[in-house]
Design an enzyme around this catalytic site. Structure first.
Site, mmCIF file in Angstrom:
data_model
loop_
_atom_site.group_PDB
_atom_site.id
_atom_site.type_symbol
_atom_site.label_atom_id
_atom_site.label_comp_id
_atom_site.label_asym_id
_atom_site.label_seq_id
_atom_site.Cartn_x
_atom_site.Cartn_y
_atom_site.Cartn_z
ATOM 1 N N ASP A 1 -48.915 -8.349 39.059
ATOM 2 C CA ASP A 1 -47.837 -7.412 38.733
ATOM 3 C C ASP A 1 -48.386 -6.003 38.584
ATOM 4 O O ASP A 1 -47.786 -5.042 39.018
ATOM 5 C CB ASP A 1 -47.116 -7.846 37.452
ATOM 6 N N ARG B 1 -52.589 -3.112 32.260
ATOM 7 C CA ARG B 1 -52.284 -3.516 30.884
ATOM 8 C C ARG B 1 -52.664 -4.987 30.670
ATOM 9 O O ARG B 1 -53.274 -5.610 31.539
ATOM 10 C CB ARG B 1 -50.807 -3.260 30.568
ATOM 11 N N GLU C 1 -51.741 -7.778 31.245
ATOM 12 C CA GLU C 1 -51.090 -8.781 32.084
ATOM 13 C C GLU C 1 -51.990 -9.043 33.291
ATOM 14 O O GLU C 1 -52.749 -9.983 33.312
ATOM 15 C CB GLU C 1 -49.694 -8.327 32.507
ATOM 16 N N ASP D 1 -42.508 -10.912 41.342
ATOM 17 C CA ASP D 1 -42.970 -9.688 41.979
ATOM 18 C C ASP D 1 -43.468 -10.002 43.386
ATOM 19 O O ASP D 1 -43.181 -9.279 44.344
ATOM 20 C CB ASP D 1 -44.104 -9.038 41.167
ATOM 21 N N TRP E 1 -38.075 -16.035 40.358
ATOM 22 C CA TRP E 1 -39.529 -16.079 40.152
ATOM 23 C C TRP E 1 -40.045 -17.380 40.790
ATOM 24 O O TRP E 1 -40.816 -17.342 41.756
ATOM 25 C CB TRP E 1 -39.849 -15.985 38.660
ATOM 26 N N GLU F 1 -43.237 0.762 37.816
ATOM 27 C CA GLU F 1 -42.529 -0.452 37.410
ATOM 28 C C GLU F 1 -41.044 -0.173 37.187
ATOM 29 O O GLU F 1 -40.185 -0.976 37.539
ATOM 30 C CB GLU F 1 -43.139 -0.971 36.102
ATOM 31 N N HIS G 1 -46.913 -0.935 39.906
ATOM 32 C CA HIS G 1 -46.198 -2.200 40.019
ATOM 33 C C HIS G 1 -45.584 -2.212 41.420
ATOM 34 O O HIS G 1 -44.697 -1.410 41.700
ATOM 35 C CB HIS G 1 -45.076 -2.208 38.977
HETATM 36 C C1 BGC Z 1 -44.314 -8.263 34.429
HETATM 37 C C2 BGC Z 1 -43.328 -8.318 35.560
HETATM 38 C C3 BGC Z 1 -42.856 -9.726 35.610
HETATM 39 C C4 BGC Z 1 -42.068 -9.910 34.347
HETATM 40 C C5 BGC Z 1 -41.233 -11.104 34.208
HETATM 41 C C6 BGC Z 1 -43.518 -8.500 33.184
HETATM 42 O O1 BGC Z 1 -44.189 -8.334 32.029
HETATM 43 O O2 BGC Z 1 -45.048 -7.116 34.411
HETATM 44 O O3 BGC Z 1 -43.616 -7.649 36.673
HETATM 45 O O4 BGC Z 1 -42.214 -10.126 36.744
HETATM 46 O O5 BGC Z 1 -42.848 -9.704 33.227
HETATM 47 O O6 BGC Z 1 -40.027 -10.649 34.032
#
Ligand code: BGC
Length: 726
Positions: free
Chosen positions: A339, A343, A345, A352, A404, A605, A626
């Site tokens: 994503d 950060r 993640e 995505d 997703w 994003e 993003h």
């Molecule tokens: C991510 C997104 C991801 C989402 C789920 C986020 O924290 O950065 O890109 O798809 O969570 O909704």
């Protein structure tokens, strides 16, 4: 592969310190070639006789480790001497860094997983006999100069540290059954970027601007003395006041500390990465102000993908957006489609990836990259067909979200269309079907997907206050994707020669149920899905409604992650090309070009990650890299430039080329390298006419000004009057 090597780890726990494993050996007889097979539980860097082995950064990459671990094979013949020293430094990497949002006990458990490596060096003599050196009890392990290395928090290197002693290693029961040869593209250093400026912010901090957001790390070159410290922080943007801003990294520390030795020195992190455009010099020999541009170089790293697609136009702002999409893909295609790269993640979010996959396949050759990721997806698929939100599946999500989890159907289908790889589709086919089964079993209403927990139209602009989810109905989205994925199973089944009558019937049932349940669309995204997936009773009417909605709010999109990838397609497919162009060329918020006017160098994003007044829309969910909204470039290739593969001849074995120019651009050109050769589509505004230039390497159906002609490979030039509907 016959393994004689054993997994080894240091006999004493080293905590945060990265171990360096070592083995000295002499050659027995005249060695003609040497192959090193190597992997580790973390990220490793190997050095033989002082020279780096290979150029794979962050090896062995990131797979669903509970199912498989890649090993790499290196030809090290040229690095050999009579007496040799092989060393392997191991960081925590994706294996032992706490990823996602782990609870403290899990963080501890992850960090204390064994820091193990597994290596087998095969030295082959002229007569074909071999000398095999594998990891075993004869190796040693010492504390390395890398004192700390984690994915989110960064790295600490002490250049003057010298381990007092080498410790014995112990053999342990590591993963041998799941070892698999390298499948994906290797991650490599790709570009070196010199600072654009070094300046002092209003807060008095020394900041370096590389002028481009990248994923990678900074190489430091400095003169220092033992005990001097160089400490850097990373950021994507400056705040409204022009100060260094890191709040959006959330808990990821993204720090980099280098402790000098005496003299001139150059260093770059080995075992982690950062997403950044700016660095703040927190400490430097002589103070941060003593640092200058010559001390730093940003190094961009990503999976070694071949660039295949290029878009250019007469509009510099649009061109910068195209570049931003490319940088977004580079920065997030780091072995796994992530994503974001900065950060806490940096995960393989499926939503995505499915939004962007078509654009991804056009920009770069991502066939191997996706084959690897999709393998991890199918290995990680739960028994009931659940697809985890992120792949590798490191989150303990209780259920799947629509759009997703649908990556399970969408990604293999798009990759198949782009490259014609039937084997890949075959490999994923069961996973695709099991995904449909999951929905069928988990829904609370037959033939629709109701209930469950979903991300909705994530970050849609019509979100109610305080929510990240746009206001499109979750059941609507879920049911629409249920239909869409079922249709993709049908299409995949036809391509594979499988009997999919059950899915054909299911699709019809879903469509009927959908029409009854959702006779009206309430949002832009709902219209987009109902029309694009051919679910509405009257798709033209829904597209008309979409056009009205877009106009009624001032020619503005409201869509989030779910609706945006298809928005322009629906408009142009149903006769609203000019409106589609209006949205693409719009410069004010919300639009694709608005972030470019705000100096973006990657795709944001959120539509207003930086708002008109320079403040941030959120400090929590605000990445500046993003790729999801970059999906729109697939519309530019396939509709504006008009290049499409024919579905029955995937991989561009046969193509349709139907460009859709717009008066506001002087020209647009798309270049695409395909498995069957190079395709180019260019249009240019001339006095009273459009000039189209098309190169096709294969049979093509070219449609211009509503006139179609079938041509064989070659270069073609056509003219059509302007102002005519094309
Ligand atoms: C991510 C997104 C991801 C989402 C789920 C986020 O924290 O950065 O890109 O798809 O969570 O909704």
């Amino acid at each position: 592969m016959e393994w004689t090597a054993k997994w080894i780890r240091p006999s004493q726990e080293m905590g945060d310190v990265c171990p360096v494993f070592e083995k000295t050996f002499s050659l027995e007889g005249e060695v003609k070639s040497a192959q090193l097979f190597l992997t580790g539980l973390g990220t490793y860097e190997a050095v033989l006789n002082g020279k780096r082995v290979g150029d794979f950064v962050l090896a062995p990459g990131w797979t669903a480790y509970e199912h498989r671990l890649q090993y790499q094979e290196y030809d090290v013949t040229e690095l050999l001497a009579q007496k040799n020293l092989l060393s392997v430094t191991l960081g925590k990497g994706w294996y032992r860094s706490p990823l996602g949002w782990e609870v403290p006990e899990r963080i501890q458990a992850l960090r204390s997983r064994p820091a193990g490596i597994f290596a087998q060096l095969i030295l082959t003599r002229a007569d074909g006999s071999t000398q095999v050196i594998g990891t075993d009890e004869t190796w040693t392990a010492a504390e390395s100069q890398v004192r700390f290395s984690e994915i989110y928090d960064g790295e600490t290197f002490d250049a003057s540290f010298c381990a007092k002693e080498a410790l014995p290693v112990c053999v342990f029961d590591g993963p041998t059954d799941t070892l698999t040869p390298q499948q994906g593209e290797e991650i490599r250093e790709q570009e070196r970027i010199a600072p654009r400026a070094v300046f002092t912010t209003p807060a008095g901090e020394t900041v370096v601007d590389f002028g481009q957001e990248v994923t990678g790390y900074v190489e430091i070159s400095a003169e220092g003395r033992s005990g001097d410290r160089i400490r850097l922080s990373h950021a994507e943007v400056l705040d409204k006041e022009g100060n260094f801003y890191t709040e959006n990294y959330r808990s990821a520390k993204a720090g980099y500390l280098y402790l000098c030795r005496d003299g001139k020195q150059t260093y770059k992190p080995k075992l982690t990465f950062f997403g950044f455009r700016y660095i703040r010099v927190d400490e430097f020999p002589g103070g941060p102000q003593a640092a200058d541009a010559s001390n730093f170089t940003a190094i961009a790293v990503h999976s070694d993908l071949l660039r295949t697609g290029r878009l250019q136009s007469s509009d510099p702002l649009l061109n910068r957006f195209f570049e931003n999409v490319i940088w977004g893909q580079k920065g997030n295609f780091l072995d796994v489609p992530t994503d974001c790269p900065q950060r806490n993640e940096r995960l393989g979010w499926t939503g995505d990836a499915q939004a962007f996959v078509r654009a991804a396949c056009l920009n770069f050759d991502v066939e191997r990259f996706f084959a690897k990721w999709l393998t991890d997806m199918r290995l990680g698929q739960r028994k009931d067909g659940q697809i985890c939100h992120v792949i590798p599946a490191i989150l303990r999500d209780p259920d799947s979200s629509a759009a997703w989890g649908d990556a399970a159907a969408i990604c293999p289908w798009e990759v198949y269309l782009a490259y014609g790889n039937l084997q890949l589709l075959k490999n994923q086919f069961d996973c695709m079907k099991k995904w449909i089964h999951y929905i069928t079993v988990h829904t609370t209403t037959p033939n629709l997907w109701t209930g469950g927990t979903h991300f909705g139209d994530w970050l849609g602009l019509d979100a109610p206050a305080g929510s990240y989810k746009g206001s499109s109905r979750e059941d609507f989205i879920a049911s629409a994707f249920y239909a869409h994925s079922t249709m993709l199973v049908v299409k995949a089944g036809h391509a594979l020669g499988e009997d999919v009558s059950e899915y054909e019937a299911l699709y019809e049932h879903i469509r009927q149920a959908f029409r009854q349940a959702y006779p009206v669309c309430l949002t832009q995204t709902e219209c987009v899905l109902a029309a694009h997936f051919c679910l509405a009773q009257d798709c033209q009417a829904v597209a008309d409604q979409l056009a009205q909605m877009v106009r009624a709010c001032g020619t503005k999109l409201q869509t989030g992650f779910v609706g945006t990838p298809y928005l322009l397609h629906v408009l142009s497919d149903f006769g609203y090309e000019t409106l589609a162009w209006d949205l693409l060329l719009r410069r004010e918020y919300p639009s694709w070009l608005y972030p470019v006017t705000k100096g973006a160098t990657t795709v944001w994003e959120h539509w207003d990650s930086i708002m008109e007044d320079g403040s941030f829309w959120s400090s929590d969910m605000n990445s500046f890299n993003h790729y999801a909204y970059g999906a729109v470039t697939d519309w530019v290739y396939t509709t504006a430039a008009g290049i499409r593969t024919i579905e029955s001849a995937p991989g561009y074995a046969k193509v349709e080329i139907a460009p859709h120019p717009d008066e506001r651009l002087g020209w647009l050109e798309a270049n695409l390298d395909t498995r069957h050769g190079h395709i180019r589509s260019r249009w240019e505004k001339q006095e009273g006419s459009w000039r189209f230039e098309i190169d096709t390497p294969v049979d093509a159906k070219i449609t211009i000004a509503q006139k179609s002609r079938f041509v064989s490979k070659g270069t073609y030039i056509f003219y059509a009057p302007r102002k005519e509907t094309l």
